[in-house]
Write a protein that holds these residues in place. Structure first.
Motif, PDB file in Angstrom:
ATOM      1  N   SER A 272       0.807  -1.210   0.000  1.00  0.00           N
ATOM      2  CA  SER A 272       0.000   0.000   0.000  1.00  0.00           C
ATOM      3  C   SER A 272       0.847   1.271   0.000  1.00  0.00           C
ATOM      4  O   SER A 272       2.057   1.227   0.273  1.00  0.00           O
ATOM      5  CB  SER A 272      -0.887   0.010   1.248  1.00  0.00           C
ATOM      6  N   PRO A 273       0.216   2.427  -0.262  1.00  0.00           N
ATOM      7  CA  PRO A 273       0.912   3.704  -0.087  1.00  0.00           C
ATOM      8  C   PRO A 273       1.400   3.908   1.344  1.00  0.00           C
ATOM      9  O   PRO A 273       2.461   4.490   1.563  1.00  0.00           O
ATOM     10  CB  PRO A 273      -0.166   4.733  -0.462  1.00  0.00           C
ATOM     11  N   ALA A 274       0.625   3.427   2.321  1.00  0.00           N
ATOM     12  CA  ALA A 274       1.049   3.562   3.717  1.00  0.00           C
ATOM     13  C   ALA A 274       2.331   2.778   3.980  1.00  0.00           C
ATOM     14  O   ALA A 274       3.196   3.226   4.741  1.00  0.00           O
ATOM     15  CB  ALA A 274      -0.064   3.093   4.652  1.00  0.00           C
ATOM     16  N   GLN A 356       8.520  18.589   5.547  1.00  0.00           N
ATOM     17  CA  GLN A 356       9.078  17.765   4.462  1.00  0.00           C
ATOM     18  C   GLN A 356       8.559  16.336   4.547  1.00  0.00           C
ATOM     19  O   GLN A 356       8.240  15.717   3.515  1.00  0.00           O
ATOM     20  CB  GLN A 356      10.606  17.791   4.546  1.00  0.00           C
ATOM     21  N   ARG A 357       8.471  15.801   5.751  1.00  0.00           N
ATOM     22  CA  ARG A 357       7.927  14.447   5.928  1.00  0.00           C
ATOM     23  C   ARG A 357       6.450  14.412   5.539  1.00  0.00           C
ATOM     24  O   ARG A 357       5.989  13.461   4.908  1.00  0.00           O
ATOM     25  CB  ARG A 357       8.091  13.999   7.386  1.00  0.00           C
ATOM     26  N   ARG A 358       5.708  15.422   5.925  1.00  0.00           N
ATOM     27  CA  ARG A 358       4.287  15.459   5.574  1.00  0.00           C
ATOM     28  C   ARG A 358       4.099  15.499   4.065  1.00  0.00           C
ATOM     29  O   ARG A 358       3.197  14.845   3.520  1.00  0.00           O
ATOM     30  CB  ARG A 358       3.622  16.669   6.225  1.00  0.00           C
ATOM     31  N   THR A 359       4.936  16.265   3.375  1.00  0.00           N
ATOM     32  CA  THR A 359       4.843  16.335   1.910  1.00  0.00           C
ATOM     33  C   THR A 359       5.135  14.976   1.278  1.00  0.00           C
ATOM     34  O   THR A 359       4.461  14.561   0.332  1.00  0.00           O
ATOM     35  CB  THR A 359       5.819  17.388   1.377  1.00  0.00           C
ATOM     36  N   ALA A 360       6.145  14.277   1.806  1.00  0.00           N
ATOM     37  CA  ALA A 360       6.460  12.941   1.280  1.00  0.00           C
ATOM     38  C   ALA A 360       5.293  11.979   1.491  1.00  0.00           C
ATOM     39  O   ALA A 360       4.979  11.161   0.619  1.00  0.00           O
ATOM     40  CB  ALA A 360       7.724  12.403   1.949  1.00  0.00           C
ATOM     41  N   ILE A 361       4.638  12.076   2.637  1.00  0.00           N
ATOM     42  CA  ILE A 361       3.478  11.225   2.916  1.00  0.00           C
ATOM     43  C   ILE A 361       2.337  11.558   1.968  1.00  0.00           C
ATOM     44  O   ILE A 361       1.677  10.672   1.411  1.00  0.00           O
ATOM     45  CB  ILE A 361       3.049  11.385   4.384  1.00  0.00           C
ATOM     46  N   ASP A 362       2.089  12.855   1.754  1.00  0.00           N
ATOM     47  CA  ASP A 362       1.043  13.268   0.810  1.00  0.00           C
ATOM     48  C   ASP A 362       1.334  12.756  -0.598  1.00  0.00           C
ATOM     49  O   ASP A 362       0.422  12.346  -1.323  1.00  0.00           O
ATOM     50  CB  ASP A 362       0.920  14.795   0.796  1.00  0.00           C
ATOM     51  N   ASP A 363       2.604  12.789  -0.994  1.00  0.00           N
ATOM     52  CA  ASP A 363       2.975  12.278  -2.319  1.00  0.00           C
ATOM     53  C   ASP A 363       2.665  10.791  -2.441  1.00  0.00           C
ATOM     54  O   ASP A 363       2.174  10.321  -3.476  1.00  0.00           O
ATOM     55  CB  ASP A 363       4.466  12.515  -2.584  1.00  0.00           C
ATOM     56  N   ALA A 364       2.972  10.029  -1.401  1.00  0.00           N
ATOM     57  CA  ALA A 364       2.723   8.584  -1.441  1.00  0.00           C
ATOM     58  C   ALA A 364       1.241   8.277  -1.563  1.00  0.00           C
ATOM     59  O   ALA A 364       0.847   7.325  -2.246  1.00  0.00           O
ATOM     60  CB  ALA A 364       3.295   7.921  -0.192  1.00  0.00           C
ATOM     61  N   PHE A 365       0.399   9.095  -0.942  1.00  0.00           N
ATOM     62  CA  PHE A 365      -1.049   8.889  -0.987  1.00  0.00           C
ATOM     63  C   PHE A 365      -1.726   9.652  -2.131  1.00  0.00           C
ATOM     64  O   PHE A 365      -2.953   9.766  -2.144  1.00  0.00           O
ATOM     65  CB  PHE A 365      -1.674   9.306   0.345  1.00  0.00           C
TER      66      PHE A 365
END
Length: 545
Positions: A272-274, A356-365
């Motif tokens: 999954s993206p998660a 930066q971590r939040r942006t990477a998480i948003d990209d994955a989802f």
């Protein structure tokens, strides 16, 4: 080994072989989907499950991912697929077009009925796929209700693939109380241990585990009317007792629609993206904990005291409340004897790293992929079209897999159930002769994004030819205006009923041409009528003279 023993043995084998998956899913659930924690053991009702969550961005990103998949692949407000024959000649016949149009309307109506519960369960499927990589939807038909959908928890389902990599067997464990089991199968068909619990009033609500197996039938006989005449076998078992609870049943089509995000070689369950962003998710939570401590120290810092007992005869109690008095807090020279301890922490640096971590998480989802139009709402039509093309290119792999693995089997299952229960209108003779060979054409917003490249190509070609058309307009003769208009309407999602048929367009053009011809004749007759009128007046004058 009997068939029942073989299924029980296979279930235990499947259950024991996926411990690595369950550990991975549990770790993901603890940080992204805490309400589904429990892969490594049962949890108590009402138990707190958010102890490891210090930043809600992963949960928000998961909800947005599911919303994107729901609105882009299976939008409730529109018909996201059509049916048609594989034979183009048959597709041009009105009876065939009308039948598929009515069937599509019935499917859309039945699926979106409040009793079907499709919207909520389908969203749960996308949630499960975004968190764990796999989401399962069970599709059945209930008398008086119609189609009925249920998202099955991944914790309770075990899959087997066939030689083509397609999931064709599902082992689903579930729990009933002794009372519920007796209501479902009858007291006489229950194992002895369940009967004993049923006889004891204090144990009637004790839970017992059962198993439902759906697998391809090895002894399928299409000419039979009983369970062996259905290609998919269905069994309800008690695994500890190796006992069949109900007569062998079956399905005429595979009742599960299973969505997998991506799969690794030789793995049955999806990733999954998660899982892709799990390292960033764990890091973000640790950084959030550090940030909380740092901010707490800045807002309520440690206090530095002089060690000679200056505060009232050795008292070390400091009144920190507003208006509090602290005798001895300054010396005779007015120098402070109490002062906060400044750590010099740079909270802003941590905030930047967290973002930066939040942006990477948003990209994955895929969240950032769909924020472009929101952040730049004043784009021109050309810019919006190019953005849609870019999104379509990035989403094509995700869309294609879901259409082939999840949505295609779902539509086939729905058609089979509606046909079996005689909800659909009779097929026209042309379809009966062709054997009902149909294909699914997807018309969801995500499908239209993938096709935006066609309109971008047309638009760019028109822009390049515009200077040449000013010199010689005949360069535009290569375009079919009607085909271009219909392609634009189709890719843009214009509803079919608002478009005129080709016969209606031809009739309208004939009327317009006739009106133009009549107007030209009237216009040409006006000078002649004026000349005749002038000649008549001149003749009258001559006769009067």
């Amino acid at each position: 080994m009997s068939k029942i023993e073989d299924m029980c043995h296979r279930y235990n084998s499947l259950k024991g072989s996926r411990s690595n998956w369950e550990s991975h899913w549990e770790e993901t659930a603890e940080r992204v989907l805490p309400r589904q924690i429990g892969f490594l053991g049962a949890r108590s009702d009402g138990e707190k499950k958010t102890q490891k969550i210090f930043d809600s961005r992963p949960q928000i990103a998961l909800d947005r991912f599911a919303s994107v998949m729901d609105s882009m692949l299976t939008p409730r407000q529109s018909k996201w697929h059509n049916l048609r024959m594989t034979d183009e000649a048959l597709n041009r016949q009105f009876a065939v077009q009308d039948w598929f149009y009515r069937v599509n309307n019935i499917m859309h109506s039945m699926r979106n009925s409040p009793k079907a519960n499709f919207a909520g369960q389908n969203f749960e499927r996308w949630i499960s796929m975004g968190a764990f990589g796999t989401g399962s939807l069970f599709i059945d038909f209930m008398a008086g209700v119609g189609l009925r959908y249920r998202c099955v928890n991944l914790r309770d389902t075990f899959f087997l693939e066939n030689h083509q990599g397609i999931i064709d067997s599902v082992y689903r464990c579930f729990k009933h109380t002794a009372r519920q089991a007796a209501q479902r199968w009858g007291e006489n068909k229950l194992p002895e241990r369940v009967k004993k619990a049923l006889e004891n009033p204090s144990r009637q609500n004790e839970f017992f585990e059962f198993l439902h197996v759906v697998a391809p039938r090895t002894d399928y006989d299409s000419g039979r009317a009983d369970a062996r005449g259905k290609p998919w076998a269905s069994y309800y078992l008690s695994v500890p007792d190796k006992m069949l609870l109900a007569p062998e049943g079956g399905f005429t089509s595979f009742p599960y629609s299973i969505a997998r995000y991506v799969t690794a070689p030789e793995e049955v369950y999806g990733r999954s993206p998660a899982m892709t962003a799990l390292a960033d998710i764990k890091m973000l939570n640790e950084m959030s904990k550090t940030d909380i401590r740092a901010v707490h120290k800045l807002v309520d810092p440690p206090i530095l005291l002089h060690d000679d007992g200056i505060l009232g005869g050795g008292a070390t109690t400091i009144r920190m409340q507003p208006g509090g008095l602290n005798p001895g807090g300054v010396n005779r020279n007015g120098q402070a004897m109490i002062q906060p301890f400044g750590t010099g922490a740079r909270v802003d640096i941590n905030e930047t790293k967290m973002e930066q971590r939040r942006t990477a998480i948003d990209d994955a989802f895929l969240v950032t992929l769909f924020q472009i139009l929101v952040e730049t709402p004043r784009m021109t039509a050309t810019e919006a079209l190019i953005r849609a093309q870019e999104k379509g290119m990035l989403l094509t792999p995700t869309m294609g897999r879901q259409q082939s693995e999840a949505l295609g089997p779902q539509i086939e299952r729905e058609l089979d159930l509606l046909m079996f229960h005689r909800i659909l209108p009779p097929m026209p003779p042309e379809l009966v002769e062709a054997g009902g060979d149909y294909e699914i054409v997807y018309d969801s917003p995500m499908s239209r994004m993938a096709r935006a490249e066609e309109l971008v190509g047309v638009q760019r070609t028109m822009e390049l030819l515009a200077p040449f058309a000013q010199i010689n307009p005949e360069v535009l003769d290569v375009f079919d205006p009607d085909a271009l208009a219909r392609l634009t309407a189709e890719v843009s999602g214009v509803p079919t009923p608002v478009l005129r048929s080709q016969d209606a367009v031809d009739k309208l053009r004939q009327q317009r041409a006739q009106q133009t011809q009549e107007a030209a004749m009237v216009q040409a007759a006006q000078p002649l009528a004026g000349a005749m009128k002038d000649a008549a007046q001149a003749n009258q004058l001559l006769q009067g003279a």
